[in-house]
Design a protein around this motif. Sequence first.
Motif, short mmCIF file in Angstrom:
data_model
loop_
_atom_site.label_atom_id
_atom_site.label_comp_id
_atom_site.label_asym_id
_atom_site.label_seq_id
_atom_site.Cartn_x
_atom_site.Cartn_y
_atom_site.Cartn_z
N UNK A 151 60.05 5.25 47.85
CA UNK A 151 60.96 5.30 49.00
C UNK A 151 61.25 6.73 49.46
N UNK A 152 61.27 7.67 48.54
CA UNK A 152 61.54 9.06 48.93
C UNK A 152 60.40 9.62 49.77
N UNK A 153 59.17 9.24 49.43
CA UNK A 153 58.03 9.68 50.23
C UNK A 153 58.11 9.12 51.64
N UNK A 154 58.49 7.85 51.74
CA UNK A 154 58.63 7.22 53.06
C UNK A 154 59.66 7.96 53.91
N UNK A 155 60.80 8.26 53.31
CA UNK A 155 61.87 8.93 54.05
C UNK A 155 61.48 10.34 54.46
N UNK A 156 60.81 11.07 53.59
CA UNK A 156 60.33 12.41 53.94
C UNK A 156 59.37 12.33 55.12
N UNK A 157 58.49 11.34 55.11
CA UNK A 157 57.51 11.20 56.19
C UNK A 157 58.20 10.90 57.52
N UNK A 158 59.17 9.98 57.51
CA UNK A 158 59.91 9.67 58.73
C UNK A 158 60.65 10.90 59.22
N UNK A 159 61.29 11.63 58.32
CA UNK A 159 62.07 12.81 58.69
C UNK A 159 61.18 13.87 59.35
N UNK A 160 59.97 14.02 58.85
CA UNK A 160 59.06 15.04 59.40
C UNK A 160 58.52 14.66 60.77
N UNK A 161 58.41 13.35 61.04
CA UNK A 161 57.77 12.91 62.28
C UNK A 161 58.75 12.54 63.39
N UNK A 162 60.00 12.29 63.05
CA UNK A 162 60.93 11.86 64.11
C UNK A 162 61.16 12.98 65.12
N UNK A 167 48.98 2.61 52.62
CA UNK A 167 49.89 3.76 52.43
C UNK A 167 49.33 5.01 53.08
N UNK A 168 48.02 5.17 53.05
CA UNK A 168 47.41 6.37 53.62
C UNK A 168 47.55 6.40 55.15
N UNK A 169 47.94 5.27 55.76
CA UNK A 169 48.10 5.21 57.21
C UNK A 169 49.57 5.32 57.63
N UNK A 170 50.46 5.63 56.68
CA UNK A 170 51.90 5.63 56.98
C UNK A 170 52.23 6.51 58.17
N UNK A 171 51.72 7.73 58.20
CA UNK A 171 52.02 8.64 59.31
C UNK A 171 51.52 8.08 60.64
N UNK A 172 50.33 7.52 60.63
CA UNK A 172 49.76 6.97 61.85
C UNK A 172 50.58 5.77 62.35
N UNK A 173 51.06 4.94 61.42
CA UNK A 173 51.85 3.78 61.82
C UNK A 173 53.20 4.22 62.41
N UNK A 219 53.75 7.02 64.00
CA UNK A 219 53.45 7.54 65.33
C UNK A 219 53.18 6.41 66.32
N UNK A 220 52.54 5.35 65.84
CA UNK A 220 52.28 4.20 66.71
C UNK A 220 53.61 3.54 67.10
N UNK A 221 54.53 3.43 66.14
CA UNK A 221 55.85 2.86 66.44
C UNK A 221 56.59 3.70 67.47
N UNK A 222 56.45 5.02 67.37
CA UNK A 222 57.09 5.91 68.35
C UNK A 222 56.51 5.71 69.73
N UNK A 223 55.20 5.52 69.81
CA UNK A 223 54.57 5.27 71.11
C UNK A 223 55.02 3.92 71.67
N UNK A 224 55.11 2.91 70.80
CA UNK A 224 55.59 1.59 71.24
C UNK A 224 56.99 1.70 71.85
N UNK A 225 57.86 2.46 71.17
CA UNK A 225 59.23 2.61 71.65
C UNK A 225 59.26 3.29 73.02
N UNK A 226 58.43 4.29 73.20
CA UNK A 226 58.37 4.97 74.49
C UNK A 226 57.89 4.03 75.59
#
Length: 625
Positions: A440-451, A587-593, A595-602
């Motif tokens: 879970x910490x890795x997930x949160x770090x990844x979200x924090x870096x990409x938001x 898991x290796x696609x976490x960053x890409x997913x 970013x895809x969610x961010x594009x969907x929101x836009x």
Amino acid sequence: MESFGSVPSVLGCSASVALAGLLFAAYKLGLIYQLFHKTETKSPRHGGESVAEVLRAHGIKFLFTLVGGHISPILVACEKVGIRVVDTRHEATAVFAADAVARLSGTVGVAAVTAGPGLTNTVTAVKNAQMAESPLLLLGGAAGTLLQGRGALQDIDQMSLFMPLCKFCASIRTVREIVPTLRKALAIAQSGTPGPVFIEFPIDTLYPYHLVSKEFAVKNPPKGLMGKIVSWYLNNHLMNLFAGAWETRDVSPLPVHIPQATDDQVQRSIELVSRAKKPVILLGSQATLPPTPAEDIRKALEDLGVPCFLGGMSRGMLGKDSPIHIRQNRRDALKEADLVLLAGTVCDFRLSYGRVLNRRSKIIAVNRDKSQLLKNSDMFWKPTIAIQGDAGSFILRLSKGLKGHRCPEEWPQSLKAGDSTKDNANRAKANEKTEHHLNPLKVLHCVDELMAEDSIIVADGGDFVGSAAYIMRPRGPLRWLDPGAFGTLGVGGGFALGAKLCRPESEVWIVYGDGSLGYSVAEYDTFTRHKTPVISVVGNDACWSQISREQVPILGSNVACGLAFTDYHTVADGYGGKGYLVGRENEDQLSDIIKKAQRDAKEGKATLLNVLIGKTNFREGSISV
């Protein structure tokens, strides 16, 4: 003869009492008022229009609701004057959304719900607003003025329910009362320590005369004198209900009273801070309240150079990487500090009731609420200076009085070094492999870096959100929303809805535990219908982990703590959003997913990342009670 002489005076006294009684009865029945004010029986206007007029004059842009017949006139009238009516799937969500608007906009958040169960469904959210000190107006429907207490549909004693939760409660008895009562309530909500207010609207105060009069008509009145009395009483009640209803009234805002520190208190504080070698500021949510702009407070704190710990709504006040924002090792810093400024921070469970404060430290406490200002000061701590006043304004005056003075730089630098050590340890723990699923910490770090830099973070959960508080960094003031001292689960959908409406250009992220998601996942329907594309990241470990962590070792059972690895992403799809499942397989696609969610929101889609997470020992020892 003398006894006979007293008869006229007795009779005169009795006549006076009788006359006074008649005048009082005439006043209560509205007869005196009706002598001077007209009842416009042909007018198509209704009480909902008066509500809308006052709300518009007070700058209210949104009205949150779950529709009900008792309050329909309010909703229709608000829509007509340009107030956006946003309907949710639960009344609590409507109040949570209004709470978020209040926090982010500096105005009063407004929700309207129907009578009885509509209002009882809001109780937790209203209590949360009270404890979070959010200015909020709750409008509630009610049974008709003559039917209350007589078994009408959804009729309960609503006033008794909300009096302990609200700064002000009122029940409208005539249409003419609507405007002055609303103005008073809105001012009270924002004055002193902000909080919720409640106004009850009996259904006959909201609908037009021609409809209400039909309900007052007696089809088969009793014969004789009693029948005439009943008919007269009902007709008089109806006429008084609408007497003077549409006369011109002032709808502008009343003055708002905000307590301020005295010049002497500010000067004494300036002297204490100027002599301190190791000062610390603990900033609470109160520091973000109007009238002081958050950016002005940020500038004042930076000028002071004093290391700051930020809590509640003040998270993000100093941006992402400020040299004076300290995020870790608070207990150690407080033991070493020679001066502590509690700026809207309360010595409750979050500060171990004051026990974490060094008894040798000088303590300046600033709070609008006297009971919060001195909480537990009779046991574990004593303020050197206790100021009942606005924390934000006080910080500006303190900074101005200390112009040219800065805290010794080695002090914040040493605390920042401790921050770096702890952050590195957290980063190392995030890279550890969990037995199952993702760390879970890795997930949160990844979200924090990409938001995005303009992101608003909504925190709704226990264990996963507790970890997020250490890892995720709000980028600026008023970009973090959590429930506050009440620790309420279920705020996510409402808070995110309110935030996205206030800041449509910003990314709005909900950090959900899988347990808390269950309270408001249905609001994905609301996000879709009202075009509020938020992004949720759900830490799905199929467990109420914050409870289980203590319950299992202490009591030897995981009863009631287990959940399932539910397909929450499919639920989001079903409500018109877009869901993604993230597990060890991708898991290796976490960053890409992400970013895809961010594009969907836009592109207008509310998205949900259902992230399967494993167990770590990161929060061992954290409290759940």
